[in-house]
Design a protein around this motif. Structure first.
Motif, mmCIF file in Angstrom:
data_model
loop_
_atom_site.group_PDB
_atom_site.id
_atom_site.type_symbol
_atom_site.label_atom_id
_atom_site.label_comp_id
_atom_site.label_asym_id
_atom_site.label_seq_id
_atom_site.Cartn_x
_atom_site.Cartn_y
_atom_site.Cartn_z
ATOM 1 N N ILE A 116 0.861 -1.329 -0.260
ATOM 2 C CA ILE A 116 0.261 -0.196 0.341
ATOM 3 C C ILE A 116 1.063 1.452 0.118
ATOM 4 C CG2 ILE A 116 -1.664 1.202 1.605
ATOM 5 C CD1 ILE A 116 -2.920 -1.394 2.019
ATOM 6 N N PHE A 117 1.014 1.881 -0.952
ATOM 7 C CA PHE A 117 1.657 2.926 -1.569
ATOM 8 C C PHE A 117 0.954 4.034 -0.970
ATOM 9 C CE2 PHE A 117 3.256 0.442 -5.058
ATOM 10 C CZ PHE A 117 4.632 0.368 -4.330
ATOM 11 N N ALA A 118 1.992 5.242 -0.543
ATOM 12 C CA ALA A 118 0.764 6.420 0.326
ATOM 13 C C ALA A 118 0.209 7.269 -0.931
ATOM 14 C CB ALA A 118 2.800 7.593 0.729
ATOM 15 N N ASP A 119 -0.749 8.026 -0.177
ATOM 16 C CA ASP A 119 -1.443 8.335 -1.308
ATOM 17 C C ASP A 119 -0.887 9.785 -1.477
ATOM 18 O OD1 ASP A 119 -3.670 9.150 -3.495
ATOM 19 O OD2 ASP A 119 -4.725 9.128 -1.849
ATOM 20 N N LYS A 120 0.500 9.467 -2.736
ATOM 21 C CA LYS A 120 0.857 10.610 -2.782
ATOM 22 C C LYS A 120 0.938 11.297 -4.991
ATOM 23 C CE LYS A 120 4.668 10.368 0.150
ATOM 24 N NZ LYS A 120 6.293 10.297 0.011
ATOM 25 N N GLY A 121 -0.885 10.872 -4.962
ATOM 26 C CA GLY A 121 -1.053 11.896 -6.260
ATOM 27 C C GLY A 121 -0.683 10.291 -7.288
ATOM 28 N N ARG A 122 -1.666 9.801 -8.384
ATOM 29 C CA ARG A 122 -1.318 8.925 -9.084
ATOM 30 C C ARG A 122 0.266 8.099 -10.032
ATOM 31 N NH1 ARG A 122 -5.059 6.327 -12.337
ATOM 32 N NH2 ARG A 122 -4.657 5.695 -14.276
ATOM 33 N N ASP A 123 0.647 9.806 -10.043
ATOM 34 C CA ASP A 123 2.589 9.216 -10.567
ATOM 35 C C ASP A 123 3.286 8.988 -9.558
ATOM 36 O OD1 ASP A 123 1.331 10.433 -12.769
ATOM 37 O OD2 ASP A 123 2.270 12.226 -12.202
ATOM 38 N N PHE A 124 3.034 9.688 -8.247
ATOM 39 C CA PHE A 124 4.092 8.318 -7.237
ATOM 40 C C PHE A 124 3.803 7.177 -7.325
ATOM 41 C CE2 PHE A 124 4.525 7.352 -3.040
ATOM 42 C CZ PHE A 124 5.871 7.135 -2.627
ATOM 43 N N ILE A 125 2.506 6.379 -7.100
ATOM 44 C CA ILE A 125 2.194 5.213 -7.000
ATOM 45 C C ILE A 125 2.442 4.316 -7.855
ATOM 46 C CG2 ILE A 125 0.741 4.170 -6.837
ATOM 47 C CD1 ILE A 125 -1.445 5.925 -5.417
ATOM 48 N N ARG A 126 2.129 4.870 -9.535
ATOM 49 C CA ARG A 126 2.744 4.080 -10.352
ATOM 50 C C ARG A 126 3.899 3.879 -10.391
ATOM 51 N NH1 ARG A 126 -0.905 5.032 -15.101
ATOM 52 N NH2 ARG A 126 1.164 5.093 -16.469
#
Length: 169
Positions: free
Chosen positions: A134-144
């Motif tokens: 579960i990656f931090a919700d720091k934006g779509r680009d960050f998660i990808r």
């Protein structure tokens, strides 16, 4: 290590073992295979990338069962495993990396929050495994980007490469 360095290390590890690699990607939309094929000479070990963003694509291209998608959802351990198995069965690859997740900004729930990604790892002759982050919700680009990084690290780990910090020898 940067994603480019990880991708290069994974290509070298595959070449050393004499195996081809394939990806099955949903939430990354081809970013893992792009990271690999950005490197000159990658054609020696990269077989193909399956971009299976829709459930229909997962079923048609990888053989993920409708029952799995209906019961567990696209973002699940079961789907990641079926994606990795399907990529192994439908390619010349000896290593497959599958990802399915919720990159956001919407689409999350309490049970499956934005940032949840399931990874399926298939190595020919071994049981397909899966894990999630579960990656931090720091934006779509960050998660990808973090999903690409983790997938490359998993590939190195499963091949036993010592080039990833903390990887088992």
């Amino acid at each position: 290590m940067s994603n480019n360095e990880l991708a290069n290390a994974l290509l070298q590890a595959c070449q050393k073992r004499g195996i081809m690699l394939a990806t099955a990607e949903s939430c990354t939309g081809g970013m893992i295979i792009a990271a690999l094929t950005d490197i000159a000479g990658s054609s020696a070990v990269v077989d193909r990338g399956f971009i299976t963003y829709s459930n229909e694509a997962k079923m048609d291209m990888l053989g993920v069962s409708a029952a799995t998608l209906e019961t567990y959802g696209a973002v699940s351990r079961e789907t990641a495993i079926e994606m990795a198995k399907g990529a192994l069965a439908r390619s010349r690859a000896g290593l497959t990396l599958a990802v399915t997740g919720i990159a956001g900004p919407g689409g999350g729930s309490v049970e499956k929050p934005v940032g949840l990604v399931w990874f399926g790892i298939g190595l020919d002759g071994q049981a397909v495994t899966a894990e999630h982050k579960i990656f931090a919700d720091k934006g779509r680009d960050f998660i990808r980007r973090e999903t690409v990084r983790h997938a490359l690290e998993l590939g190195l780990r499963v091949l036993g490469s010592r080039q990833v910090e903390g990887a088992a020898p």
